[in-house]
Design a protein around this motif. Sequence first.
Motif, PDB file in Angstrom:
ATOM      1  N   VAL A  47       8.841  19.481  -8.897  1.00  0.00           N
ATOM      2  CA  VAL A  47       9.713  19.140 -10.025  1.00  0.00           C
ATOM      3  C   VAL A  47      10.639  17.997  -9.619  1.00  0.00           C
ATOM      4  CG1 VAL A  47      11.456  19.975 -11.640  1.00  0.00           C
ATOM      5  CG2 VAL A  47       9.623  21.504 -10.893  1.00  0.00           C
ATOM      6  N   PRO A  48      10.395  16.801 -10.142  1.00  0.00           N
ATOM      7  CA  PRO A  48      11.281  15.671  -9.838  1.00  0.00           C
ATOM      8  C   PRO A  48      12.648  15.855 -10.494  1.00  0.00           C
ATOM      9  CG  PRO A  48       9.131  14.929 -10.649  1.00  0.00           C
ATOM     10  CD  PRO A  48       9.236  16.400 -10.934  1.00  0.00           C
ATOM     11  N   SER A  49      13.671  15.390  -9.812  1.00  0.00           N
ATOM     12  CA  SER A  49      15.026  15.396 -10.357  1.00  0.00           C
ATOM     13  C   SER A  49      15.741  14.149  -9.861  1.00  0.00           C
ATOM     14  CB  SER A  49      15.783  16.653  -9.909  1.00  0.00           C
ATOM     15  OG  SER A  49      16.215  16.513  -8.568  1.00  0.00           O
ATOM     16  N   SER A  50      16.979  13.976 -10.285  1.00  0.00           N
ATOM     17  CA  SER A  50      17.752  12.814  -9.832  1.00  0.00           C
ATOM     18  C   SER A  50      18.044  12.885  -8.337  1.00  0.00           C
ATOM     19  CB  SER A  50      19.065  12.723 -10.615  1.00  0.00           C
ATOM     20  OG  SER A  50      19.834  13.899 -10.420  1.00  0.00           O
ATOM     21  N   GLU A  51      17.904  14.082  -7.754  1.00  0.00           N
ATOM     22  CA  GLU A  51      18.158  14.268  -6.320  1.00  0.00           C
ATOM     23  C   GLU A  51      16.902  14.100  -5.473  1.00  0.00           C
ATOM     24  OE1 GLU A  51      20.856  17.734  -5.476  1.00  0.00           O
ATOM     25  OE2 GLU A  51      20.356  18.193  -7.559  1.00  0.00           O
ATOM     26  N   GLY A  52      15.756  13.968  -6.109  1.00  0.00           N
ATOM     27  CA  GLY A  52      14.489  13.910  -5.387  1.00  0.00           C
ATOM     28  C   GLY A  52      13.513  14.906  -5.981  1.00  0.00           C
ATOM     29  N   VAL A  53      12.480  15.255  -5.230  1.00  0.00           N
ATOM     30  CA  VAL A  53      11.470  16.196  -5.709  1.00  0.00           C
ATOM     31  C   VAL A  53      11.691  17.558  -5.048  1.00  0.00           C
ATOM     32  CG1 VAL A  53       9.009  16.688  -5.946  1.00  0.00           C
ATOM     33  CG2 VAL A  53       9.812  14.319  -5.995  1.00  0.00           C
ATOM     34  N   PHE A  54      11.742  18.602  -5.868  1.00  0.00           N
ATOM     35  CA  PHE A  54      11.883  19.968  -5.368  1.00  0.00           C
ATOM     36  C   PHE A  54      10.520  20.659  -5.434  1.00  0.00           C
ATOM     37  CE2 PHE A  54      16.161  18.826  -6.376  1.00  0.00           C
ATOM     38  CZ  PHE A  54      16.979  19.588  -5.555  1.00  0.00           C
ATOM     39  N   PHE A  55      10.176  21.405  -4.377  1.00  0.00           N
ATOM     40  CA  PHE A  55       8.919  22.143  -4.317  1.00  0.00           C
ATOM     41  C   PHE A  55       9.224  23.625  -4.166  1.00  0.00           C
ATOM     42  CE2 PHE A  55       7.990  17.898  -2.736  1.00  0.00           C
ATOM     43  CZ  PHE A  55       6.795  17.584  -3.366  1.00  0.00           C
ATOM     44  N   PHE A  56       8.536  24.463  -4.963  1.00  0.00           N
ATOM     45  CA  PHE A  56       8.767  25.903  -4.869  1.00  0.00           C
ATOM     46  C   PHE A  56       7.616  26.643  -5.545  1.00  0.00           C
ATOM     47  CE2 PHE A  56      11.116  23.915  -8.304  1.00  0.00           C
ATOM     48  CZ  PHE A  56      10.665  24.590  -9.427  1.00  0.00           C
ATOM     49  N   THR A  57       7.453  27.916  -5.196  1.00  0.00           N
ATOM     50  CA  THR A  57       6.396  28.742  -5.785  1.00  0.00           C
ATOM     51  C   THR A  57       6.919  29.462  -7.024  1.00  0.00           C
ATOM     52  OG1 THR A  57       6.981  30.672  -4.451  1.00  0.00           O
ATOM     53  CG2 THR A  57       5.363  29.129  -3.509  1.00  0.00           C
ATOM     54  N   ILE A  58       6.005  30.044  -7.777  1.00  0.00           N
ATOM     55  CA  ILE A  58       6.372  30.809  -8.970  1.00  0.00           C
ATOM     56  C   ILE A  58       7.328  31.938  -8.609  1.00  0.00           C
ATOM     57  CG2 ILE A  58       5.491  32.315 -10.812  1.00  0.00           C
ATOM     58  CD1 ILE A  58       4.716  29.432 -11.190  1.00  0.00           C
ATOM     59  N   ASN A  59       7.038  32.635  -7.513  1.00  0.00           N
ATOM     60  CA  ASN A  59       7.835  33.797  -7.131  1.00  0.00           C
ATOM     61  C   ASN A  59       9.267  33.432  -6.759  1.00  0.00           C
ATOM     62  OD1 ASN A  59       7.955  36.699  -6.570  1.00  0.00           O
ATOM     63  ND2 ASN A  59       8.280  36.071  -4.440  1.00  0.00           N
ATOM     64  N   GLU A  60       9.499  32.180  -6.385  1.00  0.00           N
ATOM     65  CA  GLU A  60      10.855  31.757  -6.018  1.00  0.00           C
ATOM     66  C   GLU A  60      11.741  31.504  -7.232  1.00  0.00           C
ATOM     67  OE1 GLU A  60      11.182  29.197  -2.188  1.00  0.00           O
ATOM     68  OE2 GLU A  60       9.278  28.638  -3.122  1.00  0.00           O
ATOM     69  N   ILE A  61      11.135  31.393  -8.406  1.00  0.00           N
ATOM     70  CA  ILE A  61      11.932  31.133  -9.612  1.00  0.00           C
ATOM     71  C   ILE A  61      12.590  32.426 -10.081  1.00  0.00           C
ATOM     72  CG2 ILE A  61      11.933  30.289 -11.986  1.00  0.00           C
ATOM     73  CD1 ILE A  61       9.314  28.837 -11.356  1.00  0.00           C
ATOM     74  N   LEU A  62      13.905  32.414 -10.197  1.00  0.00           N
ATOM     75  CA  LEU A  62      14.628  33.546 -10.770  1.00  0.00           C
ATOM     76  C   LEU A  62      14.710  33.391 -12.286  1.00  0.00           C
ATOM     77  CD1 LEU A  62      17.622  33.755  -8.255  1.00  0.00           C
ATOM     78  CD2 LEU A  62      15.599  35.220  -8.304  1.00  0.00           C
ATOM     79  N   ARG A  63      15.195  32.242 -12.701  1.00  0.00           N
ATOM     80  CA  ARG A  63      15.351  31.982 -14.131  1.00  0.00           C
ATOM     81  C   ARG A  63      15.544  30.490 -14.360  1.00  0.00           C
ATOM     82  NH1 ARG A  63      21.046  31.750 -15.432  1.00  0.00           N
ATOM     83  NH2 ARG A  63      22.325  32.229 -13.593  1.00  0.00           N
ATOM     84  N   LEU A  64      15.374  30.092 -15.612  1.00  0.00           N
ATOM     85  CA  LEU A  64      15.581  28.702 -16.014  1.00  0.00           C
ATOM     86  C   LEU A  64      16.537  28.699 -17.199  1.00  0.00           C
ATOM     87  CD1 LEU A  64      12.225  29.227 -15.520  1.00  0.00           C
ATOM     88  CD2 LEU A  64      12.361  26.748 -15.336  1.00  0.00           C
TER      89      LEU A  64
END
Length: 249
Positions: free
Chosen positions: A148-165
């Motif tokens: 997931v690109p953002s203004s801070e750079g690209v973040f990498f993570f798995t589905i299980n690491e997502i708590l909420r959006l």
Amino acid sequence: MIKVLIVDDEFRARNVLQHYLSNYIPEVSEIRLASSVEEAKNILLSFNPGIIFLDVEMPHQNGFELLTALKSFTFDIIFTTAYNQYAIQAIRFSALDYLLKPVDPDELKEAIYRHMTKQESVRQKRMLYDNLVSNIEKKDIREFRLAVPSSEGVFFFTINEILRLEADRNYTVIHLKDKRPFVASKTLKHFEEMLEQFKFIRTHKSHLVNPDHIIRISNNNEFIIISDGSRVEISRRKKDEVQQHLNIR
């Protein structure tokens, strides 16, 4: 002006795409054609395209093998594929672009426009393509890493690491397990569609929750308690839907 390389083992697919690019995309200045990964590698020795249209399914070597063969590159890759859900999901999770065959001219124009407005560094491109190759090699889609690109750079993570959006106008705040939240420049709806098969719960117009991290629902059914201790509001309109989803009527 944009130089283009089309890599596809199907003669008709190559020529249709070449026709669309030549007749509908005035920004394209030069087009080269390759029918295999090996032919593409040879062309790239003396040709520096801005975009490669790369077929995913080819005999002998598939399109992803071209990525592993190239040590460095500055061009963008737009994948072309017939309906291959696993490959499409791997591409989407890596924040990369694709077109479904048969290619639609309007979708082609949109893909070219996205290329022209991108602002990725060479390092970011390499990270995204490496993530795609890693995802393709995995046997379970739940093991894919999202990029997931953002203004801070690209973040990498798995589905299980997502708590909420959490929606923040046209942006999304992503809350991760044991990591600080960050802001992504995509809408909550974008992520809801991407994560649909993982049964994320829309508890509120502004909240999308990973069901694997729900501890309990409050006694008054107004909040969901997440594994990090946070409370997420359940809207009145969504209450029945959330209860049904959690099988707690």
